[in-house]
Design an enzyme around this catalytic site. Structure first.
Site, short mmCIF file in Angstrom:
data_model
loop_
_atom_site.label_atom_id
_atom_site.label_comp_id
_atom_site.label_asym_id
_atom_site.label_seq_id
_atom_site.Cartn_x
_atom_site.Cartn_y
_atom_site.Cartn_z
N LYS A 41 -10.89 -41.02 -56.85
CA LYS A 41 -10.87 -42.26 -57.65
C LYS A 41 -10.44 -43.45 -56.80
O LYS A 41 -11.02 -44.54 -56.90
CB LYS A 41 -9.93 -42.06 -58.84
CG LYS A 41 -9.80 -43.26 -59.76
CD LYS A 41 -8.57 -44.12 -59.46
CE LYS A 41 -7.27 -43.38 -59.65
NZ LYS A 41 -6.10 -44.26 -59.41
N LYS B 166 -2.29 -51.07 -52.03
CA LYS B 166 -2.27 -49.63 -52.31
C LYS B 166 -3.63 -49.00 -52.06
O LYS B 166 -3.73 -47.90 -51.53
CB LYS B 166 -1.83 -49.38 -53.76
CG LYS B 166 -1.79 -47.90 -54.14
CD LYS B 166 -0.82 -47.09 -53.27
CE LYS B 166 -0.96 -45.59 -53.52
NZ LYS B 166 -0.60 -45.22 -54.89
#
EC number: 1.1.1.31
Length: 310
Positions: A248, A173
């Site tokens: 992030k 991911k």
């Protein structure tokens, strides 16, 4: 899995539609949330609201989580009154969050001591995919455990990939979002160069879409950016994936690269644009809007009137 009690922690932009799909599929869902919208929609769908993750854990056979960051994962699973200490042995944790591989591995190690299995299953596909059950799931888990929970995952996603052991789901991911995040900055640069050269940006969009420079980021981001410029540089009111979350995720990629001795020069550079955008008050906007910042730095006007008049 039909009779399993399902707990869900983290019913935000992605978690809410995922939990709703489980309710609609007939599963008994218990959840916790401080958001009135989430409580109202899930209870209307038949789910049960409880005040804390502790109570979610004590009432669930499977606990699912969709959380923003490592700190959240730590607090929910390993902190005081956390899930692991209050879940019955034999239970299963399925985590959909995009966090570091090390944190989910830490959670899994603690869970194993209490005979609780962990499935590392971050998702891609955005709110649209979550609502329609068409997410892509990148699963790091024991193969037998994956097969046991597959019926649950099939409610949520149309593509389920077994990518390896716990932690590799997060790696896959992170790499996906590394590509998406850096490409969005390139989209901003391409539009800025075209605008400053006097090109018709709508025509450019169509040409590139049918050429070798096309990408999912180009197809998705360009109409959004041109619309924002046409409306006076106003971002969309309902962001799909917040810019601060892409920042992030790029930081996760940068940290992983540092840990593995892998230089990520372009990722680090792209991260600076997201950091600058956040510092300018754009954190809650859609990640695609990073292109607006790139255009401002290039003194490029992306509005139709500018390109049409060239």
């Amino acid at each position: 899995m039909d009779n399993k009690r399902i707990g869900f922690i983290g019913v935000g932009a992605m978690g809410l539609p995922m939990a709703l799909r489980l309710c609609q599929a007939g599963y008994n869902v218990v959840f916790t949330s401080r958001r009135d919208e989430a409580v109202q929609r899930l209870t209307a769908a038949g789910a049960t609201a409880v005040p804390t993750p502790l109570l979610v854990a004590s009432q669930s056979d499977v606990v699912m989580s969709c959380l923003p960051a490592d700190d959240d994962l730590f607090q929910v699973f390993l902190g005081p009154d956390g899930v692991i200490e209050n879940m019955q042995p034999g239970g299963t944790i399925i985590d959909f969050s995009t966090t570091s591989p090390m944190m989910i591995q830490r959670v899994a190690a603690e869970a194993a001591r209490r005979q609780i299995r962990v499935v590392d299953a971050p998702v891609s596909g955005g709110v649209y995919g979550a609502e329609r059950g068409t997410l892509t799931l990148m699963v790091g888990a024991d193969g037998a455990v994956l097969e046991e929970v597959r019926p649950l995952l099939e409610v949520l996603g149309s593509q389920i990939y077994h990518v390896g052991d716990i932690g590799l789901g997060k790696v896959f991911k992170i790499i996906n979002n590394l590509l998406a995040g850096t490409t969005l900055v390139l989209v901003g640069e391409a539009l800025s160069l075209a605008a400053n050269a006097g090109a018709d940006l709508s025509l450019l969009y169509e040409v590139v879409k049918s050429s070798s420079g096309n990408s999912a980021a180009w197809t998705d981001a360009v109409p959004t950016l041109l619309q924002a410029a046409a409306e006076g540089d106003q971002p969309a009111p309902s962001p799909g994936f917040r810019l601060e979350l892409m920042r992030k995720d790029l930081k996760l990629a940068e940290a992983l690269g540092a840990d593995l001795g892998t230089p990520l020069a372009l990722t680090t550079l792209a991260l600076q644009f997201y950091t600058a955008a956040c510092s300018r008050g754009m954190a809650k906007e859609d990640a695609k809007q990073v292109g607006r910042l790139v255009a401002r730095l290039a003194n490029a006007d992306l509005s139709p009137r500018a390109s049409d008049g060239a």
